[in-house]
Design a protein around this motif. Structure first.
Motif, PDB file in Angstrom:
ATOM      1  N   THR A   4      -0.953  16.397  12.437  1.00  0.00           N
ATOM      2  CA  THR A   4      -1.353  15.199  11.709  1.00  0.00           C
ATOM      3  C   THR A   4      -0.244  14.690  10.905  1.00  0.00           C
ATOM      4  N   THR A   5       0.437  15.573  10.184  1.00  0.00           N
ATOM      5  CA  THR A   5       1.318  15.272   9.171  1.00  0.00           C
ATOM      6  C   THR A   5       2.374  14.042   9.478  1.00  0.00           C
ATOM      7  N   PRO A   6       3.296  14.369  10.850  1.00  0.00           N
ATOM      8  CA  PRO A   6       4.013  13.259  10.836  1.00  0.00           C
ATOM      9  C   PRO A   6       3.485  11.747  11.290  1.00  0.00           C
ATOM     10  N   TRP A   7       2.266  11.896  11.776  1.00  0.00           N
ATOM     11  CA  TRP A   7       1.345  10.398  11.747  1.00  0.00           C
ATOM     12  C   TRP A   7       1.122   9.862  10.493  1.00  0.00           C
ATOM     13  N   LEU A   8       0.742  10.887   9.524  1.00  0.00           N
ATOM     14  CA  LEU A   8       0.347  10.237   8.211  1.00  0.00           C
ATOM     15  C   LEU A   8       1.326   9.836   7.439  1.00  0.00           C
ATOM     16  N   TRP A   9       2.657  10.429   7.436  1.00  0.00           N
ATOM     17  CA  TRP A   9       3.874   9.881   6.921  1.00  0.00           C
ATOM     18  C   TRP A   9       4.338   8.630   7.624  1.00  0.00           C
ATOM     19  N   ALA A  10       4.260   8.496   8.788  1.00  0.00           N
ATOM     20  CA  ALA A  10       4.527   7.320   9.431  1.00  0.00           C
ATOM     21  C   ALA A  10       3.487   6.008   9.017  1.00  0.00           C
ATOM     22  N   ALA A  11       2.097   6.388   8.735  1.00  0.00           N
ATOM     23  CA  ALA A  11       1.250   5.598   8.446  1.00  0.00           C
ATOM     24  C   ALA A  11       1.392   4.896   6.932  1.00  0.00           C
ATOM     25  N   CYS A  12       1.696   5.869   6.140  1.00  0.00           N
ATOM     26  CA  CYS A  12       2.152   5.717   4.681  1.00  0.00           C
ATOM     27  C   CYS A  12       3.359   4.564   4.749  1.00  0.00           C
ATOM     28  N   LEU A  13       4.440   4.763   5.539  1.00  0.00           N
ATOM     29  CA  LEU A  13       5.410   4.001   5.537  1.00  0.00           C
ATOM     30  C   LEU A  13       5.195   2.428   6.086  1.00  0.00           C
ATOM     31  N   VAL A  14       4.465   2.463   7.143  1.00  0.00           N
ATOM     32  CA  VAL A  14       4.079   1.292   7.582  1.00  0.00           C
ATOM     33  C   VAL A  14       3.339   0.633   6.667  1.00  0.00           C
ATOM     34  N   LEU A  15       2.204   1.232   6.091  1.00  0.00           N
ATOM     35  CA  LEU A  15       1.214   0.604   5.072  1.00  0.00           C
ATOM     36  C   LEU A  15       2.183  -0.010   4.160  1.00  0.00           C
ATOM     37  N   THR A  16       2.852   0.834   3.412  1.00  0.00           N
ATOM     38  CA  THR A  16       3.556   0.527   2.237  1.00  0.00           C
ATOM     39  C   THR A  16       4.494  -0.562   2.598  1.00  0.00           C
ATOM     40  N   LEU A  17       5.171  -0.842   3.644  1.00  0.00           N
ATOM     41  CA  LEU A  17       5.814  -1.800   3.814  1.00  0.00           C
ATOM     42  C   LEU A  17       4.997  -3.247   3.844  1.00  0.00           C
ATOM     43  N   ALA A  18       3.959  -3.088   4.658  1.00  0.00           N
ATOM     44  CA  ALA A  18       3.150  -4.210   4.797  1.00  0.00           C
ATOM     45  C   ALA A  18       2.373  -4.566   3.382  1.00  0.00           C
TER      46      ALA A  18
END
Lengths: 244, 51
Positions: free
Chosen positions: A15-29
């Protein structure tokens, strides 16, 4: 899953790679909403844009402490290794969010209040929270025996949880320079919808970050504690192949 | 500061606002690096001593 280190590590690695990706997308948004869509605040001007990180960081600092105390208590009461490991893994990330909340608060206070710091109840209790996190980390590091370290640090975490409601209710219980809550579960928000949206998106980004960092660290601690076990070799070999 | 776009100067509060996000970014990078190091150390240990 939270009782078995091999299952936890497999879940964390997946799950960790998906969580890092979600963090990046949500931060940019969240930053896009906060800086490009949300208007200038009528009273605070542009300095209010610090809230998009200050408020989520302050919320996370309290939530992660409660989670740390919960897992420390589970580890102590049920002699559950993963409980103590999760509490141990939560502490640095919780301390980081507390540090960020204090620093961003100071950077917001200077242009808004005219001072970096005041010894009011909200700020002081948040500083006490940072000391509790640091005390927990230092206590664990000072005791070589893992089981004794788990128990002693759990006691500190559980006693310290009393500080969390003090932080939350400090602006109601005492006359503080810090403003009252703009967002509450029991009342309508006292801020523009678009500002609230940006803040909540950033909060979800912080959640994704916290899960990713804590899962990664807890995985490392679990692998260290069971070093030499067959499942550790299998796990590291499996994920070494995945990386290659 | 004159001539810079408004979204950088942020009405004269740019240093405070961008400073906040810079402090946050550095703190998160340090925390994420330390978390990743916990796993990496175990990987290195296994490579050094596969038994």
């Amino acid at each position: 899953m939270f009782a078995s280190p091999p299952r936890f590590c497999a879940m964390a690695a997946a799950t960790t790679p998906w969580l890092w990706a979600a963090c990046l997308v949500l931060t940019l948004a969240g930053l896009y909403i906060g800086f490009a869509v949300a208007p200038t605040d009528a009273t605070q001007g542009e300095s209010y844009r610090i809230i998009y990180i200050h408020v989520p960081a302050a919320w996370m600092s309290m939530i992660l402490y409660v989670a740390m105390a919960f897992w420390a208590a589970v580890g102590w009461a049920f002699n559950a290794r993963m409980g103590s490991l999760l509490a141990h893994a939560l502490a640095p990330t919780g301390a980081m969010f507390t540090f960020v909340a204090l620093w961003t608060g100071a950077l917001w206070g200077r242009p808004t209040w005219g001072t970096w710091w005041v010894w009011d109840a909200r700020l002081t209790s948040e500083l006490v929270l940072l000391f509790l996190y640091l005390g927990y980390i230092a206590l664990r590091a000072a005791i070589d025996d893992e089981q004794r370290a788990d128990k002693a640090s759990a006691l500190l975490a559980i006693v310290g949880v009393v500080n969390v409601p003090i932080i939350y209710f400090s602006v109601r219980w005492w006359n503080t320079l810090h403003q009252g809550a703009s967002v509450s579960l029991t009342a309508a928000p006292r801020m523009a919808q678009i500002m609230l949206t940006g803040m909540l998106v950033m909060t979800f980004a912080c959640w994704a970050y916290a899960f990713a960092a804590v899962f990664t660290r807890a995985r490392g601690y679990a692998l260290e504690r069971d070093a030499g076990a067959a499942w550790v070799h299998e796990h590291l070999e499996t994920h070494a192949k995945e990386r290659a | 500061m004159q001539g810079l776009p408004d979204w950088i100067t942020l009405g004269g509060h740019g240093l405070y606002v961008w400073g906040s996000y810079a402090v946050t970014l550095v703190a998160m990078l340090v925390d994420a690096w330390s978390a990743r190091r916990a796993v990496q150390q175990q990987r290195d240990r296994l490579e050094e001593d596969p038994t």
